[in-house]
Design an enzyme around this catalytic site. Structure first.
Site, PDB file in Angstrom:
ATOM      1  N   TYR A 151      37.250 -31.304 -28.038  1.00 18.62           N
ATOM      2  CA  TYR A 151      38.107 -31.740 -29.137  1.00 18.62           C
ATOM      3  C   TYR A 151      37.587 -33.020 -29.800  1.00 18.62           C
ATOM      4  CZ  TYR A 151      41.619 -28.443 -27.340  1.00 18.62           C
ATOM      5  OH  TYR A 151      42.299 -27.318 -26.931  1.00 18.62           O
ATOM      6  N   TRP A 168      42.218 -12.875 -27.410  1.00 12.70           N
ATOM      7  CA  TRP A 168      43.465 -12.110 -27.391  1.00 12.70           C
ATOM      8  C   TRP A 168      43.487 -11.019 -28.437  1.00 12.70           C
ATOM      9  CZ3 TRP A 168      44.329 -12.903 -22.864  1.00 12.70           C
ATOM     10  CH2 TRP A 168      44.305 -14.164 -22.282  1.00 12.70           C
ATOM     11  N   ASP A 214      51.512 -26.987 -26.273  1.00  7.56           N
ATOM     12  CA  ASP A 214      50.132 -27.483 -26.265  1.00  7.56           C
ATOM     13  C   ASP A 214      50.100 -28.883 -26.856  1.00  7.56           C
ATOM     14  OD1 ASP A 214      47.263 -27.523 -26.069  1.00  7.56           O
ATOM     15  OD2 ASP A 214      47.257 -25.348 -26.354  1.00  7.56           O
ATOM     16  N   GLY A 238      53.089 -31.319 -26.566  1.00 13.14           N
ATOM     17  CA  GLY A 238      53.171 -32.067 -25.324  1.00 13.14           C
ATOM     18  C   GLY A 238      51.938 -31.859 -24.470  1.00 13.14           C
ATOM     19  N   ASP A 239      51.841 -32.662 -23.425  1.00 12.55           N
ATOM     20  CA  ASP A 239      50.749 -32.581 -22.458  1.00 12.55           C
ATOM     21  C   ASP A 239      51.334 -32.020 -21.165  1.00 12.55           C
ATOM     22  OD1 ASP A 239      48.930 -33.165 -20.344  1.00 12.55           O
ATOM     23  OD2 ASP A 239      48.047 -34.787 -21.514  1.00 12.55           O
ATOM     24  N   PHE A 240      50.881 -30.833 -20.741  1.00 11.42           N
ATOM     25  CA  PHE A 240      51.533 -30.219 -19.578  1.00 11.42           C
ATOM     26  C   PHE A 240      51.252 -30.942 -18.271  1.00 11.42           C
ATOM     27  CE2 PHE A 240      48.051 -26.886 -20.428  1.00 11.42           C
ATOM     28  CZ  PHE A 240      47.121 -27.454 -19.565  1.00 11.42           C
ATOM     29  N   HIS A 258      41.188 -22.353 -14.635  1.00  9.60           N
ATOM     30  CA  HIS A 258      39.770 -22.529 -14.304  1.00  9.60           C
ATOM     31  C   HIS A 258      39.151 -23.769 -14.964  1.00  9.60           C
ATOM     32  CE1 HIS A 258      39.525 -20.701 -18.280  1.00  9.60           C
ATOM     33  NE2 HIS A 258      38.256 -21.081 -18.347  1.00  9.60           N
ATOM     34  N   ASP A 259      39.883 -24.402 -15.881  1.00  9.33           N
ATOM     35  CA  ASP A 259      39.322 -25.552 -16.605  1.00  9.33           C
ATOM     36  C   ASP A 259      39.425 -26.868 -15.843  1.00  9.33           C
ATOM     37  OD1 ASP A 259      38.563 -24.172 -18.912  1.00  9.33           O
ATOM     38  OD2 ASP A 259      40.581 -24.294 -19.757  1.00  9.33           O
TER      39      ASP A 259
END
EC number: 2.1.1.4
Length: 300
Positions: A151, A168, A214, A238-240, A258-259
C-alpha cells in the site's frame, strides 16, 4: 506411470524443457496485456494485421509481429491470411479473460503478476536463503511490513485490490455456495477489500446482511474505483487487529490468514471467537460438528 514418465524424460526431457520455458509463456501474455493487445482486438470488428496493431499501440512492427505469432502458437490468438497478409484476432478465451472490458476480466491480476510478483520471484534464491520477502531488494522498500510495501501508493494499492477482485471473479460463487450459509443472518468479511466476495455472498444469500470490514484507505478506494453492485453490501472502516470488529453470525477471512505471523493470526482468531455469536450448524444438513461459539470461513 511415474517410472514411464521418468524413463521418457531420460530419453528426451520434454517436461523439464516445458518447465524451463514456462516463464516465457507467462511473460508473453503479461506483455500483451500491458501493451493493450487484447483490448484492441476485442474492440475491433475485424481481424487486424501486425502493422495495424503496432501502429495503434505504438510498438515496432517486428516486435509486435513476433509477439502475435507467439500468442497464436499458444492458442491465445487466431490468425488467417488474406491477400498474403496475416490477420490476427482474439479467441473467445482471450476476449473473456484477458481484455479489460469483459465481466470476467483477469487483466488486473495479470498486471499485478507482471509488475510486482514476477520481479519478486526473480529473487527467489535470496528469499530462500534469508527466509524473508524480497520487497527491499526488488523495489527498495522495507520488507518488515508486508502491507506497508503493498500500500505504498494509491497506484500500488489499486493494483493489489484489482488482483484480489479477480480471484473472486473466478472462484467467488463456488466458495460461497460450497456450503449452505443461508442460516447466517449477519456476515462480516474481514479484510474484504473491494467487496467482490461479499457481493457474491449477498447474491447467493439475499436475506443475509453482508459487511466488508477493511482499512479506511481500502474502503475509500473500493467505493471510489471499483464498481459496487446493488447487492446491499455495506462497508465499515477499521483495523481488525487494533479495532473492535462488528458483531456477526459468520466471519469470512478470505486470503487473510496466510499473510501474517502466527501470533497475529492467533490474536485475530481469538477476537473473532470472542465476538462471534453462539450457534451451530444444523445436524440435519450433514454437518456433525457443533461450532458452539465460533463460525468462520477461511479461504487461502
Amino acid at each position: 506411470m511415474a517410472e514411464h514418465l521418468s524413463q521418457s524424460e531420460l530419453d528426451y526431457p520434454f517436461k523439464l524443457l516445458e518447465y524451463f520455458n514456462g516463464f516465457r509463456v507467462s511473460k508473453m501474455i503479461f506483455s500483451a496485456c500491458e501493451l493493450g493487445v487484447f483490448d484492441l482486438l476485442l474492440k475491433s470488428q475485424d481481424a487486424l494485421s501486425a502493422q495495424h496493431v503496432a501502429q495503434e499501440l505504438g510498438t515496432s512492427m517486428d516486435g509486435m509481429e513476433r509477439l502475435l505469432d507467439a500468442l497464436v502458437g499458444i492458442e491465445i490468438l487466431e490468425v488467417e491470411t488474406a491477400q498474403g497478409t496475416a490477420l490476427y484476432s482474439s479467441t473467445d478465451v482471450a476476449n473473456l479473460y484477458l481484455a479489460k472490458g469483459s465481466a470476467k476480466s483477469l487483466h488486473d491480476m495479470i498486471i499485478y503478476r507482471s509488475q510486482t510478483v514476477y520481479p519478486l520471484w526473480n529473487n527467489l534464491v535470496d528469499a530462500i536463503r534469508s527466509g524473508r520477502n524480497q520487497y527491499e531488494k526488488t523495489f527498495g522498500l522495507p520488507s518488515g511490513h508486508f502491507f506497508q510495501a503493498i500500500y505504498r501508493s494509491e497506484e500500488e494499492m489499486l493494483k493489489f485490490m484489482g488482483i484480489m477482485s479477480c480471484h473472486w471473479v473466478l472462484d467467488g460463487h463456488d466458495v460461497v455456495t460450497a456450503f449452505d450459509l443461508s442460516r447466517f443472518q449477519k456476515v462480516v468479511d474481514l479484510g474484504g477489500c473491494t467487496g467482490a466476495l461479499a457481493n457474491e455472498m449477498a447474491r447467493a444469500y439475499p436475506a443475509s446482511s453482508v459487511t466488508v470490514f477493511d482499512l479506511p484507505q481500502v474502503v475509500e478506494a473500493a467505493q471510489k474505483h471499483f464498481k459496487q453492485e446493488d447487492s446491499g453490501v455495506t462497508f465499515q472502516s477499521g483495523d481488525f487487529f487494533s479495532d473492535e470488529i462488528p458483531g456477526a453470525d459468520l466471519y469470512v477471512l478470505a486470503r487473510v490468514i496466510h499473510d501474517w505471523p502466527e501470533e497475529k493470526c492467533l490474536a485475530l482468531l481469538k477476537k473473532v471467537y470472542e465476538t462471534c455469536k453462539p450457534g451451530e450448524f444444523p445436524r440435519n444438513q450433514g454437518h456433525p460438528h457443533t461450532l458452539a461459539d465460533f463460525s468462520a470461513i477461511f479461504c487461502n
